[in-house]
Scaffold this motif. Structure first.
Motif, PDB file in Angstrom:
ATOM      1  N   GLN A  31      41.773 -23.105  30.417  1.00 21.34           N
ATOM      2  CA  GLN A  31      41.018 -22.184  29.576  1.00 21.34           C
ATOM      3  C   GLN A  31      40.346 -21.139  30.456  1.00 21.34           C
ATOM      4  OE1 GLN A  31      39.035 -24.975  26.268  1.00 21.34           O
ATOM      5  NE2 GLN A  31      38.772 -25.711  28.337  1.00 21.34           N
ATOM      6  N   GLN A  32      40.289 -19.937  29.975  1.00 22.13           N
ATOM      7  CA  GLN A  32      39.601 -18.859  30.667  1.00 22.13           C
ATOM      8  C   GLN A  32      38.621 -18.205  29.702  1.00 22.13           C
ATOM      9  OE1 GLN A  32      42.801 -16.345  32.018  1.00 22.13           O
ATOM     10  NE2 GLN A  32      43.114 -17.516  33.879  1.00 22.13           N
ATOM     11  N   THR A  33      37.496 -17.757  30.237  1.00 22.29           N
ATOM     12  CA  THR A  33      36.478 -17.149  29.393  1.00 22.29           C
ATOM     13  C   THR A  33      36.892 -15.743  28.984  1.00 22.29           C
ATOM     14  OG1 THR A  33      35.285 -16.279  31.309  1.00 22.29           O
ATOM     15  CG2 THR A  33      34.653 -18.450  30.519  1.00 22.29           C
ATOM     16  N   GLY A  34      36.460 -15.352  27.805  1.00 20.72           N
ATOM     17  CA  GLY A  34      36.669 -13.987  27.356  1.00 20.72           C
ATOM     18  C   GLY A  34      35.662 -13.054  28.008  1.00 20.72           C
ATOM     19  N   LYS A  35      35.551 -11.864  27.471  1.00 25.85           N
ATOM     20  CA  LYS A  35      34.650 -10.875  28.058  1.00 25.85           C
ATOM     21  C   LYS A  35      33.203 -11.308  27.892  1.00 25.85           C
ATOM     22  CE  LYS A  35      37.546  -6.766  27.809  1.00 25.85           C
ATOM     23  NZ  LYS A  35      37.637  -5.352  27.362  1.00 25.85           N
ATOM     24  N   MET A  36      32.440 -11.178  28.996  1.00 26.14           N
ATOM     25  CA  MET A  36      31.043 -11.574  29.006  1.00 26.14           C
ATOM     26  C   MET A  36      30.175 -10.405  29.466  1.00 26.14           C
ATOM     27  SD  MET A  36      31.305 -15.389  30.678  1.00 26.14           S
ATOM     28  CE  MET A  36      29.573 -15.708  30.343  1.00 26.14           C
ATOM     29  N   ASP A  75      36.191  -4.142  14.471  1.00 26.11           N
ATOM     30  CA  ASP A  75      37.629  -4.203  14.223  1.00 26.11           C
ATOM     31  C   ASP A  75      38.357  -4.720  15.457  1.00 26.11           C
ATOM     32  OD1 ASP A  75      36.791  -2.958  11.957  1.00 26.11           O
ATOM     33  OD2 ASP A  75      37.800  -1.050  12.339  1.00 26.11           O
ATOM     34  N   TYR A  76      39.358  -5.559  15.242  1.00 33.25           N
ATOM     35  CA  TYR A  76      40.146  -6.045  16.367  1.00 33.25           C
ATOM     36  C   TYR A  76      41.494  -6.561  15.888  1.00 33.25           C
ATOM     37  CZ  TYR A  76      39.106 -10.885  14.981  1.00 33.25           C
ATOM     38  OH  TYR A  76      39.005 -12.066  14.293  1.00 33.25           O
ATOM     39  N   LEU A  77      42.397  -6.627  16.835  1.00 35.47           N
ATOM     40  CA  LEU A  77      43.706  -7.255  16.641  1.00 35.47           C
ATOM     41  C   LEU A  77      43.967  -8.096  17.862  1.00 35.47           C
ATOM     42  CD1 LEU A  77      46.471  -7.507  15.135  1.00 35.47           C
ATOM     43  CD2 LEU A  77      47.241  -5.569  16.523  1.00 35.47           C
ATOM     44  N   ARG A  78      44.347  -9.356  17.653  1.00 35.68           N
ATOM     45  CA  ARG A  78      44.613 -10.209  18.811  1.00 35.68           C
ATOM     46  C   ARG A  78      45.870 -11.031  18.614  1.00 35.68           C
ATOM     47  NH1 ARG A  78      40.192 -12.872  20.884  1.00 35.68           N
ATOM     48  NH2 ARG A  78      38.568 -13.066  19.314  1.00 35.68           N
ATOM     49  N   ILE A  79      46.504 -11.319  19.760  1.00 34.85           N
ATOM     50  CA  ILE A  79      47.584 -12.307  19.759  1.00 34.85           C
ATOM     51  C   ILE A  79      46.907 -13.666  19.720  1.00 34.85           C
ATOM     52  CG2 ILE A  79      49.597 -13.213  20.954  1.00 34.85           C
ATOM     53  CD1 ILE A  79      49.990 -10.534  22.265  1.00 34.85           C
ATOM     54  N   ALA A  87      50.024 -20.185  24.204  1.00 30.52           N
ATOM     55  CA  ALA A  87      48.781 -19.509  24.579  1.00 30.52           C
ATOM     56  C   ALA A  87      47.993 -19.207  23.314  1.00 30.52           C
ATOM     57  CB  ALA A  87      49.078 -18.222  25.335  1.00 30.52           C
ATOM     58  N   ILE A  88      46.673 -19.297  23.436  1.00 28.08           N
ATOM     59  CA  ILE A  88      45.753 -18.974  22.346  1.00 28.08           C
ATOM     60  C   ILE A  88      44.861 -17.831  22.805  1.00 28.08           C
ATOM     61  CG2 ILE A  88      43.888 -19.852  20.884  1.00 28.08           C
ATOM     62  CD1 ILE A  88      45.045 -22.608  21.174  1.00 28.08           C
ATOM     63  N   ASN A  89      44.640 -16.873  21.924  1.00 29.21           N
ATOM     64  CA  ASN A  89      43.826 -15.693  22.234  1.00 29.21           C
ATOM     65  C   ASN A  89      44.348 -14.985  23.483  1.00 29.21           C
ATOM     66  OD1 ASN A  89      42.084 -16.382  20.078  1.00 29.21           O
ATOM     67  ND2 ASN A  89      40.882 -17.711  21.414  1.00 29.21           N
ATOM     68  N   LEU A  90      45.657 -14.810  23.528  1.00 28.19           N
ATOM     69  CA  LEU A  90      46.308 -14.289  24.731  1.00 28.19           C
ATOM     70  C   LEU A  90      45.870 -12.872  25.058  1.00 28.19           C
ATOM     71  CD1 LEU A  90      48.390 -14.771  26.948  1.00 28.19           C
ATOM     72  CD2 LEU A  90      50.146 -13.918  25.383  1.00 28.19           C
ATOM     73  N   ALA A  91      45.777 -11.998  24.080  1.00 29.09           N
ATOM     74  CA  ALA A  91      45.380 -10.610  24.311  1.00 29.09           C
ATOM     75  C   ALA A  91      44.638 -10.108  23.084  1.00 29.09           C
ATOM     76  CB  ALA A  91      46.596  -9.736  24.595  1.00 29.09           C
ATOM     77  N   THR A  92      43.681  -9.204  23.324  1.00 24.91           N
ATOM     78  CA  THR A  92      42.861  -8.677  22.243  1.00 24.91           C
ATOM     79  C   THR A  92      42.684  -7.177  22.414  1.00 24.91           C
ATOM     80  OG1 THR A  92      41.640 -10.778  22.093  1.00 24.91           O
ATOM     81  CG2 THR A  92      40.641  -8.849  21.055  1.00 24.91           C
ATOM     82  N   TRP A  93      42.833  -6.472  21.301  1.00 26.16           N
ATOM     83  CA  TRP A  93      42.539  -5.039  21.268  1.00 26.16           C
ATOM     84  C   TRP A  93      41.412  -4.823  20.273  1.00 26.16           C
ATOM     85  CZ3 TRP A  93      47.295  -7.291  21.049  1.00 26.16           C
ATOM     86  CH2 TRP A  93      48.153  -7.056  22.133  1.00 26.16           C
ATOM     87  N   ALA A  94      40.300  -4.250  20.731  1.00 30.09           N
ATOM     88  CA  ALA A  94      39.118  -4.116  19.885  1.00 30.09           C
ATOM     89  C   ALA A  94      38.577  -2.694  19.949  1.00 30.09           C
ATOM     90  CB  ALA A  94      38.038  -5.103  20.313  1.00 30.09           C
ATOM     91  N   SER A  95      38.011  -2.245  18.832  1.00 26.59           N
ATOM     92  CA  SER A  95      37.382  -0.927  18.799  1.00 26.59           C
ATOM     93  C   SER A  95      36.200  -0.867  19.754  1.00 26.59           C
ATOM     94  CB  SER A  95      36.928  -0.604  17.370  1.00 26.59           C
ATOM     95  OG  SER A  95      38.017  -0.567  16.483  1.00 26.59           O
ATOM     96  N   PHE A  96      35.421  -1.928  19.807  1.00 29.09           N
ATOM     97  CA  PHE A  96      34.307  -2.047  20.742  1.00 29.09           C
ATOM     98  C   PHE A  96      34.635  -3.218  21.661  1.00 29.09           C
ATOM     99  CE2 PHE A  96      30.106  -3.827  21.872  1.00 29.09           C
ATOM    100  CZ  PHE A  96      29.547  -2.712  22.485  1.00 29.09           C
ATOM    101  N   ASP A  97      35.065  -2.915  22.888  1.00 31.60           N
ATOM    102  CA  ASP A  97      35.648  -3.954  23.730  1.00 31.60           C
ATOM    103  C   ASP A  97      34.765  -4.379  24.891  1.00 31.60           C
ATOM    104  OD1 ASP A  97      35.781  -1.697  25.257  1.00 31.60           O
ATOM    105  OD2 ASP A  97      37.916  -1.860  25.738  1.00 31.60           O
TER     106      ASP A  97
END
Length: 923
Positions: free
Chosen positions: A178-183, A856-860, A888-898
């Motif tokens: 597991q790896q952490t998301g953006k912090m 808003d976001y779109l993620r794999i 893989a879970i939550n592999l990539a994310t595209w967000a309006s506010f990232d």
């Protein structure tokens, strides 16, 4: 204790498996089956409340996903595997912390009831291997039989049962990282110090850091007196481990059928420890699950079943607690103190006494144990010898949940090094605590009796169900709460063409006053499958064209803890007797005003849908519209008066509306040796507050009524002050003088003063849009699947210590986004952040549209690739199948506010990204 329980589980597993295997090998085909699961039926059936129903005859709004889809998301809760897979179901995961990563789920805007094999239970952390399917029950027709529990919809979890045939053994091993998301990204010591000086200058104060200090922070020449500690690197792992192992056996014959499963999961957290102790001080979760579902035909007509479930969860965290470590991690600047002094002692000072390294490694540890045990016993009697198609069933269920906390924490001292052997010490150092406490405990005793009748007479089909149940629940020291239900369903169809379903529940609860405890909740639905009409017979490509609609009333028993009764709390001090000398005594007092007329919340629900199936069901499409009006919602009156010394109680006064559109489309295709599929769902949902008893608000923009549920309010930002002329013409802020670089707000009422009368809705009010797209393909032994999940028109408000600089009287942190601030000597018009200040700024640090972002976001959400070994290889080693896979879970994310993860926002334990590999072997 744990080893005894585990040994008992393994012993039971072996005994049950051996006995049933023996029964399978010696008693095959000795009796005619009497269970629904063995009845041949060419029409796919869906699990709904208390029975299975053919999809072609379905009038109510329900949808489901199966075991294969759930297994693609190896998480501790099945809720995490539902994201983006079912129309109308919205999920939001705000934390990735083990045992606290449960996402919130919203079904058509409401928190759905969880049912495990038809029994109301709140548990969601179960093994996905034991789940056959999960069905969402959306409209009034689907949930009317739940009575006072039906308003919020339901998630119906159906566990696996044994199927007659050859014994099957399945073993799955999976491991991953597991790896952490953006912090949050704190500033280094040099940037922190220079921005701190700038903030002081902006406030008209003298700087606290000299040029020599800044140079030492920048070149690292004095790491003790001028530290630069990247606490994120010191406290957070780059990755953590996850592993899961499952062994299950199922099979049976016409006498007995069984499904038995053992599951083990180990999930590490991302806190970094040194291992200097003989015990674990990191965050970790271990889960053990046992499941046994057994079904036996006692004779031609009589069937019994016994379902057993046991679960142990063991949680570990630092003695300082994970929450406190994360809080310190977010609020501690990189120059606060040295992690370790030259002599190895913990760094610290008068202001910062909770050394993060010490919290992780020298504060002891805490453990939490959660133990759950469920047992369901049912007996079913076919009454065909009396009336063909008639049957009766009785069910008894018991569950027990016990949560225990073990505290073995300790405190430590910190030392401020001042050169040589000169140290100042702060805090206290104490021996390790050793205490145990009961966090919570609950028991449930559920009984149910059912009578059913099903008859096919030519083109006419009739299905009748009558049910009565009692649910007795006791939480901790509370009084037991009893709920009663007397419900029925009548479903009729003619030739699968004309469909009629009536459903209703007469239910009650003891939390309401005598004489007002029961209510009736009816629902009705009709359907018309046009494709089965004679005039459509020539359209062979059209399998289904069904119109259906339903309407009904549902209830929600949300009355609180016997709120109709007036009760008093003891242990209250402060009653004074005498004058000189005076004495005080404890007493009892009224704490909450009773509401004798309190009743259940209600909802009137309308649903209309169209189902289409084309080309032998290769292409299917469903569109639904719903309009739900919730009323008698419990709320406090806005016009409370303090004249009585207490707030008003909750009353049934609120009215809200949720409406929306749900679209689902699925296609299955074949191109040569390649089989492929795609399935998408999209939901557009809108909510409105129709009535709430508001305080008197003189302006329309201040009123909550008519706005979306949960609407945020604040000032409307109009950029930053750039010129003195703008300051001169601005509205005044009581107790504050705005300066250049401050946030400029709209004076909505034009009175020249900014106050609560200028607060208005902030963020978008457009309908929430969410959904998912699943696609996959199979070629020979290879398979691949992907799930895209996203949300649009979601508001993301970020305030507080995670967003604002130098909080907590100037001891707080500052972050990378503060570098792009307004500065008199630097960026001005294009600055993305106002001028810096130290401490709380009553102009800038308030809720406003400036801090509202698009969520808003779109993620794999999920990606999986697998390979199944050829059968010709497996025959030699007597295996049924072997499949290897990576996912893989939550592999990539595209967000309006990232800047942060779009779901967890500025939370200090973000949603985790997981990559794993596994193997499944079946005998």
């Amino acid at each position: 204790m744990k080893m005894f329980v585990l040994r008992s589980i393994f012993t039971a597993f072996g005994a049950v498996t051996f006995a049933l295997v023996q029964a399978q090998s010696t008693g095959a085909a000795q009796a005619e089956t009497a269970v629904d699961t063995l009845r041949p039926d060419s029409t796919p059936r869906l699990h709904v409340l208390y029975q299975r129903q053919a999809r072609s005859r379905l009038v109510q709004s329900a949808a489901s996903i199966g075991n294969e889809e759930l297994l693609k998301s190896p998480t501790s809760s099945f809720r995490n595997a539902l994201s983006g897979r079912l129309a109308g179901l919205y999920t939001l995961q705000t934390s990735g912390e083990p045992n606290s990563d449960l996402p919130s789920t919203s079904l058509r805007g409401m928190d759905p009831l969880i049912l495990i094999d038809g029994i109301p239970r709140g548990i969601t952390s179960i093994d996905p291997e034991e789940i056959e399917s999960i069905t969402v029950l959306k409209d009034a027709l689907a949930t009317a039989m739940l009575g006072m529990r039906g308003s919020n919809g339901a998630l119906l979890v159906t566990t696996k049962k044994g199927i007659p045939g050859r014994r099957r053994i399945s073993f799955t091993a999976q491991t991953g990282v597991q790896q952490t998301g953006k912090m949050r990204q704190p500033l280094n010591a040099y940037d922190y110090a220079r921005l701190y000086n700038e903030a002081l200058e902006n406030d008209g104060k003298a700087p606290v850091y000299t040029q020599a200090d800044l140079d030492a922070y920048k070149n690292g020449s004095d790491p003790v007196a001028h530290p630069d500690v990247n606490w994120m690197d010191q406290a957070i792992k780059d990755q953590s481990q996850f592993s899961r192992f499952n062994l299950n056996v199922d099979g049976g014959n016409n006498i007995a059928r069984y499904f038995v499963s053992l599951d083990y999961m180990n999930q590490d957290g991302f806190l970094k420890t040194t291992g200097e102790n003989s015990y674990n001080t990191g965050s970790n979760l271990k889960r053990y699950i046992f499941r046994s579902n057994v079904e036996v035909n006692l004779n031609k007509y009589l069937t019994t079943s016994l379902n057993l479930f046991g679960r142990i969860i063991q949680e570990n965290q630092p003695g300082a607690t994970t929450a406190n470590v994360l809080t310190a991690l977010g609020n501690t600047p990189s120059n606060a103190y040295a992690m370790l002094n030259p002599n190895g002692s913990l760094g610290g000072n008068q202001v910062y006494q909770n050394n993060i390294f010490g919290q992780l490694n020298r504060s002891g540890y805490r453990q939490g144990y959660s133990r759950q045990a469920f047992a369901d016993f049912a007996i079913k009697r076919r009454l065909d010898d009396v009336v063909p198609g008639l049957w009766a069933k009785a069910l008894i269920s018991f569950s027990s949940v016990f949560d225990q906390d073990i505290n073995r924490s300790k405190t430590f001292k910190v030392y401020n090094w001042q050169g040589g052997t000169n140290y100042q010490e702060f805090g206290t150092s104490a021996d390790q605590v050793n205490s145990t406490s009961i966090a919570s405990q609950s028991r449930q005793f559920y009984t149910e009796g059912t009578i059913g009748y099903e008859k096919q007479l030519g083109a006419h089909h009739l299905d009748v169900l009558l049910l009565g149940s009692k649910d007795n629940v006791m939480n901790s020291n509370d009084l037991p709460r009893n709920s009663y239900q007397f419900t029925s369903r009548i479903a009729y169809n003619y030739d699968g063409r004309y469909l009629l379903e009536l459903s209703g529940g007469y239910s009650g609860s003891e939390i309401y006053a005598p004489g007002s405890r029961f209510g009736f909740f009816p629902a009705a639905g009709i359907g018309w499958n046009i494709a089965r009409e004679p005039f459509m017979a020539g359209l062979a490509w059209l399998g289904e064209l069904k119109l259906r609609t339903s309407y009904g009333r549902t209830g929600n028993a949300n009355g609180g803890y016997f709120a109709y009764k007036q009760y008093y709390a003891n242990g209250l001090a402060g009653y004074t007797f005498g004058t000189s000398p005076s004495s005080t005594a404890d007493g009892v007092a009224q704490t909450v005003m009773a509401n004798p007329g309190i009743t259940w919340e209600k909802a009137d629900k309308f649903n209309a849908a169209i189902d289409i199936a084309l080309f032998n069901d290769r292409l299917t499409f469903t569109a639904e519209y719903y309009n739900n009006r919730y009323f008698d919602l419990l709320q406090q009156r806005g016009r409370n008066s303090a004249i009585m010394g207490e707030s008003f109680p909750n009353e049934n006064i609120g009215i809200r509306r949720y409406k929306g559109v749900e679209l689902t489309a699925t296609y299955n295709g074949q191109a040569g040796a390649v089989h492929f599929y795609a399935s998408g769902n999209l939901t557009v949902q809108q909510s409105r507050i129709l009535y709430q008893d508001e305080v008197v608000r003189p302006y329309e923009w201040m009123k909550r009524t008519g706005l979306p549920v949960g609407q945020s309010f604040g000032y409307i930002a109009n950029g930053l002050f750039q010129t003195q002329a703008e300051l001169n013409g601005a509205a005044t802020v009581p107790g504050y003088t705005p300066r250049l670089g401050d946030i400029r707000y709209l004076d909505l009422n034009g009175d020249g003063v900014l106050n609560q009368y200028d607060e208005a809705p902030i963020g978008t009010q457009k309908p929430l849009v969410f959904g998912g797209l699943t696609a996959g393909a199979q070629f020979k032994g290879f398979d691949v699947s992907i799930l895209l999940q996203g949300t649009k028109h979601r508001n993301l408000l970020i305030t507080g210590d995670a967003e604002w600089e130098f909080r907590n009287d100037g001891t707080g942190n500052a972050y990378q986004h503060h570098l792009n601030r307004w500065s008199a000597t630097g960026k001005t018009a294009d600055a993305a952040y106002p001028r810096l200040t130290v401490g709380n700024n009553i102009n800038n640090h308030v809720t406003s549209s400036y801090w509202m972002h698009s969520g808003d976001y779109l993620r794999i959400k999920n990606l999986e690739v697998g390979y199944s070994l050829p059968e010709k290889w497996l025959k030699r080693i007597h295996l049924a199948s072997v499949r290897c896979y990576v996912n893989a879970i939550n592999l990539a994310t595209w967000a309006s506010f990232d800047r942060y993860d779009p779901e967890s926002g500025a939370g200090l334990y973000p949603v985790q990204k997981m990559m794993s590999a596994g193997i499944n072997i079946k005998l």
